[in-house]
Motif scaffolding. Structure first.
Motif, PDB file in Angstrom:
ATOM      1  N   ILE A 117       3.162   1.119  15.189  1.00 56.76           N
ATOM      2  CA  ILE A 117       1.717   1.024  14.978  1.00 56.76           C
ATOM      3  C   ILE A 117       1.087   2.413  14.988  1.00 56.76           C
ATOM      4  N   ARG A 140      -8.613  -2.007   1.692  1.00 55.99           N
ATOM      5  CA  ARG A 140      -8.741  -3.197   0.848  1.00 55.99           C
ATOM      6  C   ARG A 140      -8.648  -2.854  -0.634  1.00 55.99           C
ATOM      7  N   ALA A 154       6.636  -1.260  12.850  1.00 56.05           N
ATOM      8  CA  ALA A 154       5.773  -2.139  13.649  1.00 56.05           C
ATOM      9  C   ALA A 154       6.146  -3.591  13.418  1.00 56.05           C
ATOM     10  N   ARG A 203       0.818  -1.219   0.000  1.00 56.11           N
ATOM     11  CA  ARG A 203       0.000   0.000   0.000  1.00 56.11           C
ATOM     12  C   ARG A 203       0.847   1.262   0.000  1.00 56.11           C
TER      13      ARG A 203
HETATM   14  C1  HEM Z   1       3.236  -5.330  12.422  1.00 58.53           C
HETATM   15  C2  HEM Z   1       2.007  -5.154  12.722  1.00 58.53           C
HETATM   16  C3  HEM Z   1       0.932  -4.868  11.696  1.00 58.53           C
HETATM   17  C4  HEM Z   1       1.002  -4.213  10.508  1.00 58.53           C
HETATM   18  C5  HEM Z   1       2.231  -3.568   9.867  1.00 58.53           C
HETATM   19  C6  HEM Z   1      -0.311  -4.247   9.924  1.00 58.53           C
HETATM   20  C7  HEM Z   1      -0.624  -3.701   8.679  1.00 58.53           C
HETATM   21  C8  HEM Z   1      -1.840  -3.830   8.056  1.00 58.53           C
HETATM   22  C9  HEM Z   1      -2.134  -3.371   6.735  1.00 58.53           C
HETATM   23  C10 HEM Z   1      -1.166  -2.632   5.831  1.00 58.53           C
HETATM   24  C11 HEM Z   1      -3.411  -3.705   6.458  1.00 58.53           C
HETATM   25  C12 HEM Z   1      -4.132  -3.489   5.149  1.00 58.53           C
HETATM   26  C13 HEM Z   1      -5.030  -2.304   5.102  1.00 58.53           C
HETATM   27  C14 HEM Z   1      -5.709  -2.277   3.774  1.00 58.53           C
HETATM   28  O1  HEM Z   1      -5.018  -2.283   2.755  1.00 58.53           O
HETATM   29  O2  HEM Z   1      -6.946  -2.276   3.749  1.00 58.53           O
HETATM   30  C15 HEM Z   1      -3.936  -4.371   7.608  1.00 58.53           C
HETATM   31  C16 HEM Z   1      -5.226  -4.842   7.714  1.00 58.53           C
HETATM   32  C17 HEM Z   1      -5.726  -5.439   8.868  1.00 58.53           C
HETATM   33  N1  HEM Z   1      -5.038  -5.697  10.027  1.00 58.53           N
HETATM   34 FE1  HEM Z   1      -3.110  -5.305  10.390  1.00 58.53          FE
HETATM   35  N2  HEM Z   1      -1.155  -4.907  10.753  1.00 58.53           N
HETATM   36  C18 HEM Z   1      -0.434  -5.309  11.853  1.00 58.53           C
HETATM   37  C19 HEM Z   1      -0.898  -6.017  12.929  1.00 58.53           C
HETATM   38  C20 HEM Z   1      -2.204  -6.413  13.096  1.00 58.53           C
HETATM   39  C21 HEM Z   1      -2.711  -7.109  14.242  1.00 58.53           C
HETATM   40  C22 HEM Z   1      -1.881  -7.550  15.440  1.00 58.53           C
HETATM   41  C23 HEM Z   1      -4.047  -7.275  14.039  1.00 58.53           C
HETATM   42  C24 HEM Z   1      -5.090  -7.920  14.919  1.00 58.53           C
HETATM   43  C25 HEM Z   1      -4.966  -8.257  16.130  1.00 58.53           C
HETATM   44  C26 HEM Z   1      -4.360  -6.702  12.751  1.00 58.53           C
HETATM   45  C27 HEM Z   1      -5.611  -6.702  12.189  1.00 58.53           C
HETATM   46  C28 HEM Z   1      -5.895  -6.297  10.906  1.00 58.53           C
HETATM   47  C29 HEM Z   1      -7.191  -6.440  10.298  1.00 58.53           C
HETATM   48  C30 HEM Z   1      -8.438  -7.052  10.938  1.00 58.53           C
HETATM   49  C31 HEM Z   1      -7.083  -5.903   9.000  1.00 58.53           C
HETATM   50  C32 HEM Z   1      -8.198  -5.781   7.966  1.00 58.53           C
HETATM   51  C33 HEM Z   1      -8.251  -6.919   7.054  1.00 58.53           C
HETATM   52  C34 HEM Z   1      -9.345  -6.717   6.069  1.00 58.53           C
HETATM   53  O3  HEM Z   1      -9.549  -5.602   5.564  1.00 58.53           O
HETATM   54  O4  HEM Z   1     -10.031  -7.697   5.820  1.00 58.53           O
HETATM   55  N3  HEM Z   1      -3.225  -6.186  12.201  1.00 58.53           N
HETATM   56  N4  HEM Z   1      -2.947  -4.446   8.574  1.00 58.53           N
END
Ligand code: HEM
Ligand SMILES: [Cu+2]
Ligand SMILES: [Cu+2]
Lengths: 174, 583
Positions: free
Chosen positions: B449, B467, B500, B68
């Motif tokens: 974060i 997304r 993060a 992204r």
């Molecule tokens: C190093 C730590 C993390 C990074 C760098 C990170 C990064 C990201 C990124 C870039 C997205 C995509 C956003 C998008 O393009 O729509 C995302 C989605 C998400 N992340 Fe993380 N995240 C991290 C940790 C976590 C943790 C620990 C959780 C939950 C406990 C989490 C839950 C989610 C969820 C639920 C989504 C949405 C998925 C979806 O749209 O279906 N993330 N994250």
């Protein structure tokens, strides 16, 4: 004693700072609760969720009729359609485009019907940044008044398969 | 007994008779708590699996962040959507649920001096969860489930995707049942006196909400599963969204309950804090149980099929009393720490107690950073975005992931990491390598974060969708795109996600190295380079004189919080008033 049983007589009313804070927090929660009904009556931007169930094929028919009778031009083969001010307009979300291009007048109010013929989509008007959910089987009606002139993009912000990021459309306001 | 390192004479006198089978229990040399060896086995198993899923989700997270970030745009479209699905499931569902099961087993046994109700049932639960999770991951990686974790119908995945989720949900439900059974036998066998400890109370609240949540999951997933097999027609998309969010949102409340319980636990073991008023803390947990069940509405604020009245009522009635509960905990947790620190003589100015807090102890820093991130970023953004009309500006934009990465990640996940700094020495009885790395790990993760979430939130304010693989829309029929401001914010998001990720993977390395290769330690907490918390010779404030519990520093902090909240909230109404009119 977070990990041991509380001392006898632990059940007592809040006092001191704790009580002050609970009072402040409660007042704030009530203010926030009041804001939504307030805006519903006094504000100009509300999502009423007005919608009607509709078979996707029926909705496509309505869109085609709307296009046939209001078409004013074409852009790269996509019809540009100008609904009557105050009238109904239709927008179909499908994999992967918004159909047709709409031409609206500033300050006029339209009943914009949006639905999908396949998956869920996200109507996202840019750069105004207004977002509504679009579901197949539901005719979602937005009573919409463009307040600014310009050339606007509609993008899709609900995942709808591998071409999701290619799904765009256009609304022209004059 | 505010003790971490206790001398024998301050261990609670003659703990009530436990109900352990002989040979199936040990006494923790640090806390004096009894540890049921069955429970210990399942705490270990669930915690190890949790960390494995965290690592998998973390690797995916890095790639998503780098995709992204427009200047990098790492993955091809299909793998971006695939790993997005994978990341959401492994993080939000598997990492969190396995960790929560471990917490439930700990709370019901050690804190109540009880044995685990049934080891067999715990095996069944663990087996179902593990098989289900592996199944889902396999299906997704094979490209048979590119449907996002929400799997909105009529998008369809392979039947094994839904079956896997059902297995995880039912397995968790069985673990929750085992938790309740343990509470029951503890009560029956009188293994504890008086009321249950606060942490058990909070865990019970989490478990109650979990039951309601998981039942919603069953109601929505079973017809979706049968539809994917071709046995039944497609579920109605609006119905699916309502019920799915009964699972998706309420499970967040489980996470909040579990996180707040962990705050109380860590606040106690790191600084000797104890709640100022147990009745207040407990009532706040009860508010969660009572008023959260309809808050799933705030995912449907711009949906067709549900009316404005329904949206407003369910948002304000259900949410704001739960919000009140969080605001209460947001005060009581730091206030208890402040009182404990002042009781130890750190009374300088408003914030002397905070400056002298054990910041080198990762259990403390993780807990306090989690509190701050959850309160100042997660809470404020969540309530604002969940306001019915303001949601028009935010629905499905990057503001949404910007919000929840400061609740369930910077809040819950960070708190769980802090907990691990105690679970590993006390339950696994292993020492950490690389103490220096452990000391800065919570800070790195928290900063990463926070930066990432701010980048997401501001990019989302420009309208950038979540997304979404390509903000340039290259190849689309109608041109579209975003300006340089949005691109800058996406770059900041990218940098934050790299930081993060480093924080996350350091945690995984520390945990894995300690658990599998660490030196066994018996009953000694590792030293983090500062004086351990020692039991105060006598309670700082004599029992009964509760009103002397003054926490002026906390009061100042929460007033800052409230002011920021009000400003952010009304700034969003202002922004809303500038867009087109719509009814
Ligand atoms: C190093 C730590 C993390 C990074 C760098 C990170 C990064 C990201 C990124 C870039 C997205 C995509 C956003 C998008 O393009 O729509 C995302 C989605 C998400 N992340 Fe993380 N995240 C991290 C940790 C976590 C943790 C620990 C959780 C939950 C406990 C989490 C839950 C989610 C969820 C639920 C989504 C949405 C998925 C979806 O749209 O279906 N993330 N994250
Ligand atoms: Cu779409
Ligand atoms: Cu889409």
């Amino acid at each position: 004693m977070s990990i041991q049983a509380p001392e006898a007589g632990w059940f007592r009313p809040p006092s001191g700072g704790e009580r002050t804070w609970m009072g402040l927090a409660l007042v704030w929660c009530l203010v926030m609760s009041a804001m939504m009904p307030f805006w519903h009556f006094k504000g100009q931007q509300n999502s009423t969720g007005e919608s009607y169930t509709v078979e996707p094929v029926k909705f496509i028919e309505r869109v085609e009729r709307f296009v046939a009778s209001n078409k004013v031009g074409e852009d790269k083969g996509i019809p540009i359609v100008e609904p009557a001010p105050g009238g109904d307009a239709y927008l179909l979300g499908r994999m992967w485009s918004w159909y047709p291009i709409l031409k609206l007048k500033q300050g006029q109010t339209y009943r914009l019907h949006i639905s999908s013929s396949d998956l869920q989509h996200g109507f996202s008007l840019q750069p105004v940044n207004m977002n509504f959910q679009v579901l197949p089987g539901y005719d979602h009606v937005l009573t919409l008044t463009p307040t600014m002139k310009g050339d606007y993009q509609v993008i899709c912000n609900e995942f709808c398969g591998i071409g999701h990021h290619l799904m765009t459309g256009r609304i022209i306001v004059e | 007994m505010s003790t971490v390192i206790t001398s024998p004479d301050v261990i609670p006198e003659a703990p009530p008779r436990g109900n352990h089978t002989s040979g199936k229990v040990r006494t923790c040399a640090t806390t004096g708590l009894s540890v049921c060896l069955d429970a210990q086995r399942f705490i270990k198993l669930n915690a190890v699996f949790a960390v494995v899923f965290l690592a998998l989700g973390g690797i995916a997270a890095l790639m998503l962040g780098l995709t992204r970030w427009p200047a990098v745009h790492l993955l091809p479209a299909d793998w971006y959507y695939r790993l997005l699905t994978f990341h959401g499931l492994n993080m939000l569902i598997f990492w969190i649920l396995f960790m929560e099961v471990a917490i439930l087993y700990f709370a019901a046994t050690s804190l109540l001096n009880s044995r685990l109700a049934s080891a067999k049932v715990a095996w069944v639960s663990f087996g179902m969860m593990a098989v289900g999770a592996v199944m889902v991951d396999a299906v997704v990686l094979m490209g048979l489930g590119d449907v996002m974790m929400t799997s909105y119908v009529p998008l369809m995945a392979h039947p094994l995707f839904y079956l896997g989720i059902i297995l995880v949900a039912v397995g968790t439900l069985i673990a929750v049942g085992n938790f309740f059974a343990t509470i029951y036998i503890a009560k029956r066998d009188r293994t504890y006196v008086g009321s249950v400890p606060l942490v058990v109370f909070g865990a019970t609240a989490a478990a109650i909400i979990a039951v309601v949540t998981l039942l919603h999951g069953a109601v929505v997933m079973i017809p979706t599963f049968t539809w994917s097999l071709g046995w039944t027609g497609p579920p109605d998309p609006a119905w699916y969204r309502i019920v799915w969010w009964g699972l998706g949102h309420q499970s967040q409340q489980v996470n909040v309950c579990a996180m707040v319980s962990v705050w109380y636990l860590l606040g106690h073991v790191t600084t000797g804090a104890k709640p100022l008023n147990e009745a207040v803390c407990r009532s706040a947990f009860v508010l969660y149980i009572l008023f959260i069940n309809l808050a799933s509405a705030h995912h449907l604020l711009v949906d067709p099929g549900v009316s404005a009245g329904w949206k407003i009522w369910n948002t304000s009635y259900a949410m704001y009393l739960a919000v009140l509960a969080s605001m209460i905990h947001g005060f009581t947790v730091p206030a208890s720490i402040e009182v404990a620190m002042r009781g130890k003589g750190h009374i300088r100015g408003l914030f002397g107690w905070l400056a002298k807090a054990p910041w080198k102890n990762p259990g403390f820093s993780a807990m306090f950073l989690s509190l701050v991130i959850f309160g100042f970023l997660g809470g404020i953004t969540g309530v604002t975005l969940g306001t019915q009309q303001i949601n028009i500006l935010a629905h499905n934009t990057l503001r949404i992931p910007g919000h929840f990465h400061t609740t369930v990640v910077g809040g819950t996940s960070l708190a769980f990491m802090g907990l691990a700094y105690y679970v590993i020495p006390l339950i696994f009885r292993k020492d950490f390598y690389w103490k220096g790395m452990a000391r800065w790990q919570p800070y790195l993760f928290a900063i990463g974060i926070t930066v990432m979430a701010l980048g997401m939130s501001f990019a989302g304010s420009y309208g950038v969708p979540r997304r979404h693989w390509d903000v340039e829309f290259s190849g689309a029929a109608q041109a579209a795109g975003f300006g340089s401001g949005a691109h800058l914010m996406l770059g900041i998001m990218g940098v934050g996600s790299v930081l993060a990720f480093v924080g996350l993977i350091s945690f995984v390395l520390l945990a894995v190295a300690a658990v599998f290769f660490g030196k066994p330690i018996e009953g000694k907490m590792p030293s983090w380079g500062e004086a351990p918390v020692v039991a105060a010779a006598k309670p700082a404030v004599p029992a009964g004189a509760h009103d002397d519990h003054k926490a002026p520093g906390t009061m100042a902090l929460v007033i800052i919080l409230l002011v920021s909240f009000v400003v952010y909230y009304f700034a969003n109404w202002k922004a809303l008033s500038d867009v087109w009119h719509v009814r």
